[in-house]
Design a protein around this motif. Structure first.
Motif, PDB file in Angstrom:
ATOM      1  N   SER A 154       0.790  -1.244   0.000  1.00 48.13           N
ATOM      2  CA  SER A 154       0.000   0.000   0.000  1.00 48.13           C
ATOM      3  C   SER A 154       0.817   1.287   0.000  1.00 48.13           C
TER       4      SER A 154
ATOM      5  N   TYR B  76      -8.300   5.119   6.241  1.00 51.28           N
ATOM      6  CA  TYR B  76      -7.152   4.274   5.890  1.00 51.28           C
ATOM      7  C   TYR B  76      -6.524   3.762   7.169  1.00 51.28           C
TER       8      TYR B  76
ATOM      9  N   HIS C  56      -3.252   1.412   8.395  1.00 48.69           N
ATOM     10  CA  HIS C  56      -2.009   0.781   7.934  1.00 48.69           C
ATOM     11  C   HIS C  56      -1.590  -0.374   8.836  1.00 48.69           C
TER      12      HIS C  56
ATOM     13  N   ALA D 160     -10.365   4.934  -1.373  1.00 50.51           N
ATOM     14  CA  ALA D 160     -10.819   5.810  -0.286  1.00 50.51           C
ATOM     15  C   ALA D 160     -11.666   6.942  -0.863  1.00 50.51           C
TER      16      ALA D 160
ATOM     17  N   VAL E 210      -4.882   2.989  -2.899  1.00 49.70           N
ATOM     18  CA  VAL E 210      -5.468   3.401  -1.623  1.00 49.70           C
ATOM     19  C   VAL E 210      -6.277   4.684  -1.812  1.00 49.70           C
TER      20      VAL E 210
ATOM     21  N   VAL F 299     -10.141   1.485   3.709  1.00 53.23           N
ATOM     22  CA  VAL F 299      -9.002   0.808   3.091  1.00 53.23           C
ATOM     23  C   VAL F 299      -8.031   0.331   4.163  1.00 53.23           C
TER      24      VAL F 299
END
Length: 142
Positions: free
Chosen positions: A9, A60, A62, A22, A18, A28
């Motif tokens: 990503s 998002y 991670h 989004a 991403v 995401v």
């Protein structure tokens, strides 16, 4: 909210993926372990891109681990699998030259390339879209 998982990503293709999903209203999940820094040094690190995604992209999340870490992939799929609408697999070993020098790492990276698909087959009702420098596909044409 529909969720998309993007491997790799923080890379070039992954980070744009991403932002696209989004922007279309998806949550995401990103997986990226910044292996570029290992291969090419800190000047090639994807850390800055990852940080921008975390700060700038709403919804998002991670995950900083290697897709070859099967137990971590399993944990993520157990937690999120039912919500996943799509997996976009852009993680890849970024250097053919490095693979020639370290075939074990290359073999592990290839094995890692297939792990998300194996996981996906158990829990995601849709498809996996792969995108690497060697093989770029647009999800809109599937």
């Amino acid at each position: 909210m529909k969720t998309v998982l993007v491997t790799g990503s923080a890379g070039l293709i992954g980070s744009e993926t991403v932002r696209r999903f989004a922007g279309e209203g998806f949550r995401v999940l990103g997986i990226d372990n910044d292996l570029r820094a290992h291969f090419f040094g800190q000047q090639a690190s994807t850390a800055a891109t990852r940080q921008k995604l975390v700060l700038e992209v709403r919804d998002y999340e991670h995950h900083a681990f290697d897709i070859r870490q099967v137990e971590k992939v399993d944990d993520l799929f157990r937690a999120e699998g039912k919500r996943l609408a799509l997996i976009v697999h852009t993680a890849a070993q970024p250097s053919h030259d490095w693979a020639a020098r370290d075939p074990q790492l290359c073999h592990a990276a290839v094995r890692g390339d297939v792990e998300p698909e194996h996981q996906q087959l158990r829990v995601v009702p849709r498809e996996v879209v792969e995108s690497h420098a060697r093989d770029v596909r647009d999800a809109r044409h599937r």
